[in-house]
Design a protein around this motif. Structure first.
Motif, short mmCIF file in Angstrom:
data_model
loop_
_atom_site.label_atom_id
_atom_site.label_comp_id
_atom_site.label_asym_id
_atom_site.label_seq_id
_atom_site.Cartn_x
_atom_site.Cartn_y
_atom_site.Cartn_z
N UNK A 259 0.82 -1.22 0.00
CA UNK A 259 0.00 0.00 0.00
C UNK A 259 0.85 1.26 0.00
N UNK A 260 2.17 1.13 -0.11
CA UNK A 260 3.07 2.29 -0.12
C UNK A 260 2.76 3.22 -1.27
N UNK A 261 2.52 2.64 -2.44
CA UNK A 261 2.17 3.42 -3.62
C UNK A 261 0.66 3.42 -3.76
N UNK A 262 0.09 4.58 -4.08
CA UNK A 262 -1.37 4.69 -4.07
C UNK A 262 -2.03 4.31 -5.39
N UNK A 263 -1.24 3.89 -6.37
CA UNK A 263 -1.84 3.48 -7.64
C UNK A 263 -1.04 2.34 -8.25
N UNK A 264 -1.72 1.28 -8.61
CA UNK A 264 -1.10 0.16 -9.30
C UNK A 264 -1.60 0.20 -10.73
N UNK B 95 0.90 9.43 -6.43
CA UNK B 95 0.56 10.80 -6.82
C UNK B 95 0.64 11.71 -5.61
N UNK B 96 1.11 11.17 -4.50
CA UNK B 96 1.24 11.94 -3.27
C UNK B 96 2.38 12.94 -3.40
N UNK B 97 2.26 14.05 -2.71
CA UNK B 97 3.35 15.03 -2.69
C UNK B 97 4.38 14.68 -1.61
N UNK B 98 4.08 13.70 -0.79
CA UNK B 98 5.04 13.26 0.22
C UNK B 98 6.01 12.29 -0.43
N UNK B 99 7.30 12.58 -0.36
CA UNK B 99 8.26 11.71 -1.02
C UNK B 99 8.34 10.33 -0.36
#
Length: 146
Positions: free
Chosen positions: A85-90, A110-114
Motif C-alpha cells: 500500500x506504499x504506492x497509491x496506484x497500481x 501521486x502523493x506530494x510526500x516523497x
C-alpha cells in the motif's frame, strides 16, 4: 617594482593556494536498488512461500517503479502478487506469465510526500512445482526518482 623574498613567497602562496583548497561539487548520491527477501531459501515440491520485492531509494525520492521479475518456470510458479500500500496506484498488475517465467507490475504515487528509504513494493507467493534451482532475478526495470 622590485619583489623581495617576502613578496615572492606571498605571490607563490596566492598562486598555489587554489590547488590545495578542496572543492566539493554535488553531494554524492547513493543509487537506487531493487531487492528480493529472502535472498535464498530451500523448499520442498508443492510448498508455497512468499518473497518480498523491495526497493532501496538510496539518496532519491521514489515516485514510481516498473518492475519485471524473471523466474525459472520449470521449478517455480507464481500463485499471487500483492502490491504493498506504499504506492497509491497500481497501473499494471496483470496475471503472472507462468508460461514464460515473468511477473510485471507498475506502481506509482501521486502523493506530494516523497517515498524514501527501504520500501516494500509487494509480495510474491510462489509454489515450488518441481525439484531444481528456482532462480528469481530482476529483468529490465524503470524507477522514477528525483
Amino acid at each position: 617594482m622590485k619583489l623581495n623574498m617576502k613578496n615572492w613567497l606571498l605571490l607563490l602562496i596566492a598562486l598555489l593556494l587554489p590547488f590545495f583548497i578542496p572543492v566539493t561539487g554535488r553531494a554524492q548520491t547513493t543509487p537506487v536498488s531493487l531487492t528480493l527477501s529472502p535472498a535464498s531459501l530451500t523448499k520442498q515440491v508443492n510448498d508455497t512461500f512468499s518473497v518480498q520485492v523491495g526497493i532501496n531509494a538510496g539518496s532519491y525520492d521514489i515516485s514510481g517503479a516498473d518492475v519485471l521479475i524473471n523466474f525459472n518456470n520449470s521449478v517455480l510458479e507464481v500463485q499471487n502478487f500483492q502490491p504493498s500500500s506504499t504506492f497509491n496506484d497500481v497501473l499494471i498488475n496483470g496475471p503472472p506469465d507462468n508460461t514464460n517465467g515473468r511477473l510485471r507490475f507498475v506502481v506509482v504515487t501521486t502523493s506530494t510526500t516523497p517515498i524514501t528509504g527501504s520500501i516494500n513494493l509487494g509480495t510474491i507467493q510462489f509454489k515450488a512445482k518441481a525439484s531444481g534451482t528456482g532462480q528469481v532475478t530482476f529483468g529490465t526495470n524503470e524507477i522514477v526518482a528525483s
